[in-house]
Enzyme design. Structure first.
Site, mmCIF file in Angstrom:
data_model
loop_
_atom_site.group_PDB
_atom_site.id
_atom_site.type_symbol
_atom_site.label_atom_id
_atom_site.label_comp_id
_atom_site.label_asym_id
_atom_site.label_seq_id
_atom_site.Cartn_x
_atom_site.Cartn_y
_atom_site.Cartn_z
ATOM 1 N N ASN A 150 44.186 30.095 40.857
ATOM 2 C CA ASN A 150 42.965 29.292 40.961
ATOM 3 C C ASN A 150 42.489 28.779 39.606
ATOM 4 O O ASN A 150 42.961 29.197 38.549
ATOM 5 C CB ASN A 150 41.868 30.112 41.644
ATOM 6 N N HIS A 152 46.664 37.920 16.766
ATOM 7 C CA HIS A 152 46.549 38.219 15.327
ATOM 8 C C HIS A 152 47.116 39.610 15.054
ATOM 9 O O HIS A 152 47.268 40.421 15.952
ATOM 10 C CB HIS A 152 45.085 38.167 14.877
ATOM 11 N N THR A 185 45.477 47.103 30.722
ATOM 12 C CA THR A 185 46.155 47.350 29.455
ATOM 13 C C THR A 185 47.441 48.151 29.633
ATOM 14 O O THR A 185 48.228 48.267 28.702
ATOM 15 C CB THR A 185 45.240 48.123 28.495
ATOM 16 N N LYS A 186 47.644 48.720 30.847
ATOM 17 C CA LYS A 186 48.826 49.550 31.130
ATOM 18 C C LYS A 186 49.395 49.155 32.479
ATOM 19 O O LYS A 186 48.718 48.550 33.310
ATOM 20 C CB LYS A 186 48.445 51.032 31.133
ATOM 21 N N LYS A 219 42.331 53.632 44.384
ATOM 22 C CA LYS A 219 42.840 54.023 45.703
ATOM 23 C C LYS A 219 44.271 53.553 45.852
ATOM 24 O O LYS A 219 44.747 52.713 45.105
ATOM 25 C CB LYS A 219 41.956 53.469 46.820
#
Length: 196
Positions: free
Chosen positions: A69, A100, A171-172, A189
């Site tokens: 979207n 960076h 992040t994982k 869940k």
């Protein structure tokens, strides 16, 4: 502008005829690209997002029947792979690099180069030193749903059928058939295999 880019540089694109590219789609190439294909869009997709390439590298591959979207940004220096039957809501950011260095001295040099490029009338990332920037591919497997305003960071794999809750920061890696949410995203869940 994006249709103009596709017509001017067709060698960069492989888009199936049945894919629908919405009017607000954007393809942004901050530096000149070589002759390699870097945008792949499969059959029966509906795409309304931004494809951003800040370096001479990077590749974005989208499978079949996927929907992305408006307001979503795919920013690639290495590779972003999106599978089949994926739904990505509006306003998401999928970013396969850090932009960076963690080293402040490298960031200072980066800023000096940006200033020099800009003052020379060039794009600010034309001569960026990407060797100091951590980059890792992102993989979003089949049947994933990513909620609005979510952020998916470098090196992440989101497993088949997983759901990412709105405004999450991933992040994982995300296990298949789970629901994750939060900052950082955590499993909240598991999806019933019988109902998938």
């Amino acid at each position: 502008m994006s249709i103009e880019i596709m017509n001017t540089y067709p060698r960069l694109f492989e888009i199936k005829e049945s894919a629908i590219l919405m009017p607000n789609i954007l393809f942004r190439f901050d530096v000149p690209r070589e002759n390699d294909k870097c945008v792949f869009i499969g059959e029966d997709c509906i795409i309304n997002c931004q494809f951003i390439f800040e370096s001479r590298d990077g590749c974005i591959k989208i499978g079949n029947r996927s929907f992305i979207n408006g307001g979503t940004r795919l920013i690639s220096r290495t590779q972003i792979t999106i599978g089949n039957d994926v739904t990505i809501a509006w306003g998401c950011t999928i970013y396969d690099h850090d932009s960076h260095s963690l080293n402040w001295e490298a960031r200072v040099e980066d800023m000096k180069q940006q200033l020099a490029d800009y003052r020379s009338g060039n794009n600010m990332v034309l001569n960026k030193n990407w060797d100091t920037v951590n980059s890792k591919p992102i993989t979003i497997e089949d049947k994933v749903w990513i909620g609005f305003d979510s952020v998916i960071l470098k090196g992440v794999t989101i497993g088949e059928g997983a759901v990412v809750g709105a405004k999450s920061v991933v992040t994982k890696d995300v296990e298949p058939w789970t629901v994750v949410a939060g900052n950082p995203a955590r499993v909240i869940k598991r999806i019933d295999q019988e109902r998938k």
